[in-house]
Design an enzyme around this catalytic site. Structure first.
Site, PDB file in Angstrom:
ATOM      1  N   GLY A  89       0.823  -1.199   0.000  1.00  0.00           N
ATOM      2  CA  GLY A  89       0.000   0.000   0.000  1.00  0.00           C
ATOM      3  C   GLY A  89       0.862   1.256   0.000  1.00  0.00           C
ATOM      4  O   GLY A  89       1.888   1.304   0.678  1.00  0.00           O
ATOM      5  N   GLU A 143      17.644 -11.284  24.326  1.00  0.00           N
ATOM      6  CA  GLU A 143      16.793 -12.479  24.194  1.00  0.00           C
ATOM      7  C   GLU A 143      17.463 -13.529  23.308  1.00  0.00           C
ATOM      8  O   GLU A 143      17.495 -14.715  23.643  1.00  0.00           O
ATOM      9  CB  GLU A 143      15.418 -12.099  23.628  1.00  0.00           C
ATOM     10  CG  GLU A 143      14.567 -11.350  24.650  1.00  0.00           C
ATOM     11  CD  GLU A 143      13.122 -11.136  24.222  1.00  0.00           C
ATOM     12  OE1 GLU A 143      12.742 -11.559  23.106  1.00  0.00           O
ATOM     13  OE2 GLU A 143      12.365 -10.527  25.008  1.00  0.00           O
ATOM     14  N   HIS A 196       1.550 -20.046  49.010  1.00  0.00           N
ATOM     15  CA  HIS A 196       2.907 -20.403  49.387  1.00  0.00           C
ATOM     16  C   HIS A 196       3.204 -21.809  48.855  1.00  0.00           C
ATOM     17  O   HIS A 196       2.302 -22.662  48.916  1.00  0.00           O
ATOM     18  CB  HIS A 196       2.991 -20.368  50.917  1.00  0.00           C
ATOM     19  CG  HIS A 196       4.291 -20.880  51.463  1.00  0.00           C
ATOM     20  ND1 HIS A 196       5.445 -20.127  51.470  1.00  0.00           N
ATOM     21  CD2 HIS A 196       4.614 -22.082  52.034  1.00  0.00           C
ATOM     22  CE1 HIS A 196       6.423 -20.827  52.030  1.00  0.00           C
ATOM     23  NE2 HIS A 196       5.946 -22.019  52.367  1.00  0.00           N
TER      24      HIS A 196
HETATM   25  C1  LIG Z   1      12.375 -10.621  17.370  1.00  0.00           C
HETATM   26  C2  LIG Z   1      11.287  -9.791  18.003  1.00  0.00           C
HETATM   27  C3  LIG Z   1      10.743 -10.181  19.205  1.00  0.00           C
HETATM   28  C4  LIG Z   1       9.729  -9.418  19.798  1.00  0.00           C
HETATM   29  N1  LIG Z   1       9.205  -9.831  20.984  1.00  0.00           N
HETATM   30  C5  LIG Z   1       8.202  -9.126  21.556  1.00  0.00           C
HETATM   31  C6  LIG Z   1       7.596  -9.573  22.760  1.00  0.00           C
HETATM   32  O1  LIG Z   1       7.973 -10.595  23.326  1.00  0.00           O
HETATM   33  N2  LIG Z   1       6.588  -8.849  23.284  1.00  0.00           N
HETATM   34  C7  LIG Z   1       6.126  -7.692  22.677  1.00  0.00           C
HETATM   35  O2  LIG Z   1       5.175  -7.088  23.168  1.00  0.00           O
HETATM   36  N3  LIG Z   1       6.697  -7.240  21.535  1.00  0.00           N
HETATM   37  C8  LIG Z   1       7.709  -7.935  20.956  1.00  0.00           C
HETATM   38  N4  LIG Z   1       8.257  -7.506  19.777  1.00  0.00           N
HETATM   39  C9  LIG Z   1       7.747  -6.262  19.184  1.00  0.00           C
HETATM   40  C10 LIG Z   1       6.402  -6.518  18.474  1.00  0.00           C
HETATM   41  O3  LIG Z   1       6.525  -7.604  17.586  1.00  0.00           O
HETATM   42  C11 LIG Z   1       6.010  -5.258  17.703  1.00  0.00           C
HETATM   43  O4  LIG Z   1       6.036  -4.146  18.557  1.00  0.00           O
HETATM   44  C12 LIG Z   1       4.601  -5.392  17.133  1.00  0.00           C
HETATM   45  O5  LIG Z   1       4.456  -6.575  16.386  1.00  0.00           O
HETATM   46  C13 LIG Z   1       4.301  -4.185  16.259  1.00  0.00           C
HETATM   47  O6  LIG Z   1       3.037  -4.321  15.709  1.00  0.00           O
HETATM   48  P1  LIG Z   1       2.539  -3.329  14.578  1.00  0.00           P
HETATM   49  O7  LIG Z   1       1.094  -3.584  14.444  1.00  0.00           O
HETATM   50  O8  LIG Z   1       2.981  -1.970  14.886  1.00  0.00           O
HETATM   51  O9  LIG Z   1       3.347  -3.774  13.279  1.00  0.00           O
HETATM   52  P2  LIG Z   1       3.618  -5.202  12.628  1.00  0.00           P
HETATM   53  O10 LIG Z   1       3.082  -6.312  13.436  1.00  0.00           O
HETATM   54  O11 LIG Z   1       5.049  -5.242  12.291  1.00  0.00           O
HETATM   55  O12 LIG Z   1       2.743  -5.148  11.296  1.00  0.00           O
HETATM   56  C14 LIG Z   1       3.066  -4.355  10.238  1.00  0.00           C
HETATM   57  C15 LIG Z   1       2.683  -5.069   8.952  1.00  0.00           C
HETATM   58  O13 LIG Z   1       2.664  -4.127   7.891  1.00  0.00           O
HETATM   59  C16 LIG Z   1       3.151  -4.738   6.732  1.00  0.00           C
HETATM   60  N5  LIG Z   1       3.558  -3.641   5.834  1.00  0.00           N
HETATM   61  C17 LIG Z   1       4.618  -2.801   5.964  1.00  0.00           C
HETATM   62  N6  LIG Z   1       4.602  -1.870   4.988  1.00  0.00           N
HETATM   63  C18 LIG Z   1       3.495  -2.134   4.230  1.00  0.00           C
HETATM   64  C19 LIG Z   1       2.928  -1.514   3.098  1.00  0.00           C
HETATM   65  N7  LIG Z   1       3.445  -0.408   2.544  1.00  0.00           N
HETATM   66  N8  LIG Z   1       1.809  -2.058   2.565  1.00  0.00           N
HETATM   67  C20 LIG Z   1       1.241  -3.158   3.124  1.00  0.00           C
HETATM   68  N9  LIG Z   1       1.731  -3.770   4.208  1.00  0.00           N
HETATM   69  C21 LIG Z   1       2.839  -3.255   4.762  1.00  0.00           C
HETATM   70  C22 LIG Z   1       4.266  -5.632   7.230  1.00  0.00           C
HETATM   71  O14 LIG Z   1       4.553  -6.680   6.321  1.00  0.00           O
HETATM   72  C23 LIG Z   1       3.678  -6.148   8.556  1.00  0.00           C
HETATM   73  O15 LIG Z   1       2.998  -7.350   8.406  1.00  0.00           O
HETATM   74  C24 LIG Z   1       9.262  -8.242  19.158  1.00  0.00           C
HETATM   75  C25 LIG Z   1       9.804  -7.863  17.927  1.00  0.00           C
HETATM   76  C26 LIG Z   1      10.791  -8.624  17.353  1.00  0.00           C
HETATM   77  C27 LIG Z   1      11.362  -8.205  16.018  1.00  0.00           C
HETATM   78  N1  LIG Z   2      10.311  -8.728  25.045  1.00  0.00           N
HETATM   79  C1  LIG Z   2       9.925  -7.741  24.265  1.00  0.00           C
HETATM   80  O1  LIG Z   2       8.965  -7.041  24.538  1.00  0.00           O
HETATM   81  C2  LIG Z   2      10.707  -7.467  23.008  1.00  0.00           C
HETATM   82  C3  LIG Z   2      11.593  -8.410  22.513  1.00  0.00           C
HETATM   83  C4  LIG Z   2      12.320  -8.113  21.370  1.00  0.00           C
HETATM   84  C5  LIG Z   2      12.125  -6.916  20.734  1.00  0.00           C
HETATM   85  N2  LIG Z   2      11.253  -6.018  21.242  1.00  0.00           N
HETATM   86  C6  LIG Z   2      11.090  -4.705  20.596  1.00  0.00           C
HETATM   87  O2  LIG Z   2      11.864  -4.629  19.424  1.00  0.00           O
HETATM   88  C7  LIG Z   2      12.574  -3.397  19.386  1.00  0.00           C
HETATM   89  C8  LIG Z   2      13.919  -3.593  18.743  1.00  0.00           C
HETATM   90  O3  LIG Z   2      14.794  -4.378  19.573  1.00  0.00           O
HETATM   91  P1  LIG Z   2      16.351  -4.165  19.523  1.00  0.00           P
HETATM   92  O4  LIG Z   2      16.977  -5.018  20.558  1.00  0.00           O
HETATM   93  O5  LIG Z   2      16.819  -4.292  18.119  1.00  0.00           O
HETATM   94  O6  LIG Z   2      16.504  -2.619  19.880  1.00  0.00           O
HETATM   95  P2  LIG Z   2      16.905  -1.904  21.256  1.00  0.00           P
HETATM   96  O7  LIG Z   2      16.717  -0.473  21.026  1.00  0.00           O
HETATM   97  O8  LIG Z   2      16.224  -2.564  22.401  1.00  0.00           O
HETATM   98  O9  LIG Z   2      18.468  -2.214  21.436  1.00  0.00           O
HETATM   99  C9  LIG Z   2      19.423  -1.860  20.490  1.00  0.00           C
HETATM  100  C10 LIG Z   2      20.780  -1.895  21.182  1.00  0.00           C
HETATM  101  O10 LIG Z   2      21.783  -1.787  20.190  1.00  0.00           O
HETATM  102  C11 LIG Z   2      22.784  -0.896  20.660  1.00  0.00           C
HETATM  103  N3  LIG Z   2      23.469  -0.381  19.472  1.00  0.00           N
HETATM  104  C12 LIG Z   2      23.008   0.512  18.570  1.00  0.00           C
HETATM  105  N4  LIG Z   2      23.911   0.698  17.584  1.00  0.00           N
HETATM  106  C13 LIG Z   2      24.960  -0.119  17.867  1.00  0.00           C
HETATM  107  C14 LIG Z   2      26.184  -0.401  17.224  1.00  0.00           C
HETATM  108  N5  LIG Z   2      26.521   0.198  16.078  1.00  0.00           N
HETATM  109  N6  LIG Z   2      27.025  -1.308  17.796  1.00  0.00           N
HETATM  110  C15 LIG Z   2      26.681  -1.926  18.960  1.00  0.00           C
HETATM  111  N7  LIG Z   2      25.536  -1.691  19.613  1.00  0.00           N
HETATM  112  C16 LIG Z   2      24.676  -0.804  19.077  1.00  0.00           C
HETATM  113  C17 LIG Z   2      22.032   0.140  21.463  1.00  0.00           C
HETATM  114  O11 LIG Z   2      22.884   0.802  22.361  1.00  0.00           O
HETATM  115  C18 LIG Z   2      20.995  -0.749  22.155  1.00  0.00           C
HETATM  116  O12 LIG Z   2      21.463  -1.271  23.369  1.00  0.00           O
HETATM  117  C19 LIG Z   2      12.679  -2.928  20.840  1.00  0.00           C
HETATM  118  O13 LIG Z   2      12.447  -1.552  20.899  1.00  0.00           O
HETATM  119  C20 LIG Z   2      11.609  -3.678  21.574  1.00  0.00           C
HETATM  120  O14 LIG Z   2      10.567  -2.813  21.955  1.00  0.00           O
HETATM  121  C21 LIG Z   2      10.536  -6.266  22.362  1.00  0.00           C
END
Ligand SMILES: Cc1cc2nc3c(=O)[nH]c(=O)nc-3n(C[C@H](O)[C@H](O)[C@H](O)COP(=O)(O)OP(=O)(O)OC[C@H]3O[C@@H](n4cnc5c(N)ncnc54)[C@H](O)[C@@H]3O)c2cc1C
Ligand SMILES: NC(=O)c1ccc[n+]([C@@H]2O[C@H](COP(=O)([O-])OP(=O)(O)OC[C@H]3O[C@@H](n4cnc5c(N)ncnc54)[C@H](O)[C@@H]3O)[C@@H](O)[C@H]2O)c1
Length: 440
Positions: free
Chosen positions: A99, A172, A427
């Protein structure tokens, strides 16, 4: 041109929530998702659930191949559920294509073989975020470099894994891959490990990771990546070099606006590349909203879902919830053992001018630690001395990711810390630690 009541770009968890609420109120909705392997968005397909499955199975000492298969099976099942829920909704047209804005209220969908134009009064942008790649020499052309989505598809665990970035994803993945047998090295530019967290708790985390033989390189500025034979060589500004079988880039995720063609709209971006929104998540263009990761700020699934509920209430005229009225937002890092936080650290509270009481409770002091044979971890609490309200907790150890929500509830409801200090709980469970933690 096809007309809808609303167009949602991106099929994340926020989009699904919003589409369900709007169609229940008889709106006709176009939902556009770019990738057929992303119905349900990041959380379902490449984020929360797949990574937490790997983490769970690694803790249970399953072998990697078995865990990978279970992760893939559950992901496929969940994606199908997401797809079907929208597909069978008669008021939703699901487009698998990209989109982009043609103008403030006209969207072009690139379906590969053709393009379609759609129009709606209301447009919701839920396009999430994408991996951020720092400007390191060789990062694009070197083989063996992965983002979090790519790494979790590898058929085998890398023997030696380098991780650049020790934030949520870095920590993680370090924990998961170490449990599956990788030798992990974390590279972090900062001088301090987990710099925004309580020092004592961050040090406790660092010790546990170091005891697991995870090498934590602080103050490490990676300035070159290259291949040496079949391995990846990391060179730092400090003239150190390391060899790995794979390198994960975990240096943050940036709002995904790349394909949206926002230049042809009046939507305004902030300085970090997020879409600027007001208290109701409306952009600079009337009736165009942004939710979740794409608007910058917190990147958590519970935020995008809560954003969607707030927007739905607003556009359906069902309430007056504002983003600024959102209460405390907790977060967890799903390491082994887990880490979680809600509210302020001691330093932040003092910087904000509060008179504070603080206390720490080691997990080793609990009967639960005998039961699970695990004494690792430390819990810390900060309380407002004048009002007795809890300002924040930082929890590391068994059940931290669950217990943080108990404290969030107390904070949101202005329950004084003495309630948690004196509450009668079952507990032997980890909740009992609050009797000690809040005895200050
Ligand atoms: C490895 C990892 C682990 C994570 N673990 C956690 C966790 O444990 N707990 C937690 O709360 N959060 C976690 N997060 C963060 C969480 O996944 C995101 O914050 C959340 O999914 C964001 O949701 P959203 O609706 O903003 O976007 P998304 O879920 O990313 O959805 C966006 C969608 O838009 C689509 N899209 C993009 N551009 C376009 C376009 N132009 N046209 C059509 N479609 C498009 C993409 O393909 C995607 O499917 C994690 C993230 C990562 C990467
Ligand atoms: N459990 C959860 O809720 C969960 C799990 C995974 C991801 N997430 C979401 O996904 C997002 C992205 O996660 P993330 O870990 O990529 O981002 P983050 O912002 O948590 O961490 C990025 C880290 O990379 C470091 N960094 C940046 N540039 C660097 C460089 N050039 N060399 C070395 N270190 C550098 C930063 O100092 C920081 O500590 C987070 O903001 C989080 O909200 C959430």
């Amino acid at each position: 041109m096809k007309k809808y009541d609303a167009i949602i770009i991106g099929f994340g968890q926020g989009a699904r929530t919003l589409a369900t609420k709007l169609t229940a109120n008889e709106w006709n909705v176009a939902l556009i998702e770019k990738n057929e392997w992303m119905y349900g968005g990041s959380c379902v397909n490449i984020g929360c659930i797949p990574t937490k499955i790997l983490e769970h199975d690694a803790r249970e000492q399953k072998d990697y191949a078995t865990a990978l298969k279970r992760k893939n099976d559950v992901t496929k099942r969940n994606r199908n559920t997401e797809f079907t829920s929208m597909q069978k909704n008669e008021r939703v047209d699901l487009y698998t294509g990209t989109g982009a804005f043609k103008s403030n209220h006209i969207i072009t969908v690139d379906l590969g073989d053709k393009k379609e134009e759609l129009e709606a009064e209301y447009i919701f942008i839920d396009t999430g975020s994408e991996s951020n790649y720092p400007p390191i020499e060789g990062i694009k052309e070197t083989r063996g470099i992965y983002n979090s989505t790519e790494l979790q598809t590898l058929p085998e665990v890398p023997k030696n894994l380098g991780i650049i970035g020790a934030g949520n994803i870095g920590l993680e993945f370090a924990s998961i891959y170490e449990m599956f047998g990788s030798k992990v090295t974390l590279f972090e530019t900062g001088e301090q490990f987990m710099p925004k967290e309580e020092r004592e708790v961050a040090e406790a985390v660092q010790k546990v990771l170091t005891d697991k033989a995870i090498d934590i390189q602080l103050n490490a500025r990676v300035n070159k990546l290259s291949n040496e034979n079949e391995q990846v060589k990391i060179e730092t500004e400090e003239d150190d070099s390391f060899l790995f079988d794979a390198v994960l880039i975990a240096t943050g995720r940036k709002p995904n606006t790349a394909y949206l063609n926002l230049d042809d709209t009046d939507i305004v971006m902030d300085e970090k590349g997020g879409i600027e929104v007001n208290d109701y998540l409306e952009t600079a263009v009337e009736h165009v909203f942004a939710l979740g990761d794409v608007r910058g700020g917190y990147q958590f699934t519970y935020i995008t879902i809560n954003d969607a509920k707030l927007i739905a209430d607003y556009v359906l005229d069902k309430g007056d919830r504002k983003r600024s009225e959102r209460q405390h937002v907790p977060y967890s890092i799903f390491m082994e053992p887990s880490f979680a936080r809600v509210g302020l650290t001691e330093t932040e509270a003092k910087d904000e001018g509060y008179q504070v009481l603080t206390n720490m409770a080691p997990v080793s002091g609990t009967t639960r630690s005998d039961v699970i044979n695990d004494t690792r971890g430390l819990y810390k609490a900060v309380v407002n001395k004048e009002t007795n309200e809890i300002l924040g907790v930082t929890l590391f150890g068994d059940q931290a990711h669950e217990l943080v929500n108990q404290v969030k509830m107390a904070m949101d409801n202005h329950i004084p810390y003495t309630y948690l200090r004196d509450q009668v709980v079952t507990h032997p469970v980890m909740s009992e630690i609050f009797n000690t933690l809040f005895d200050m």
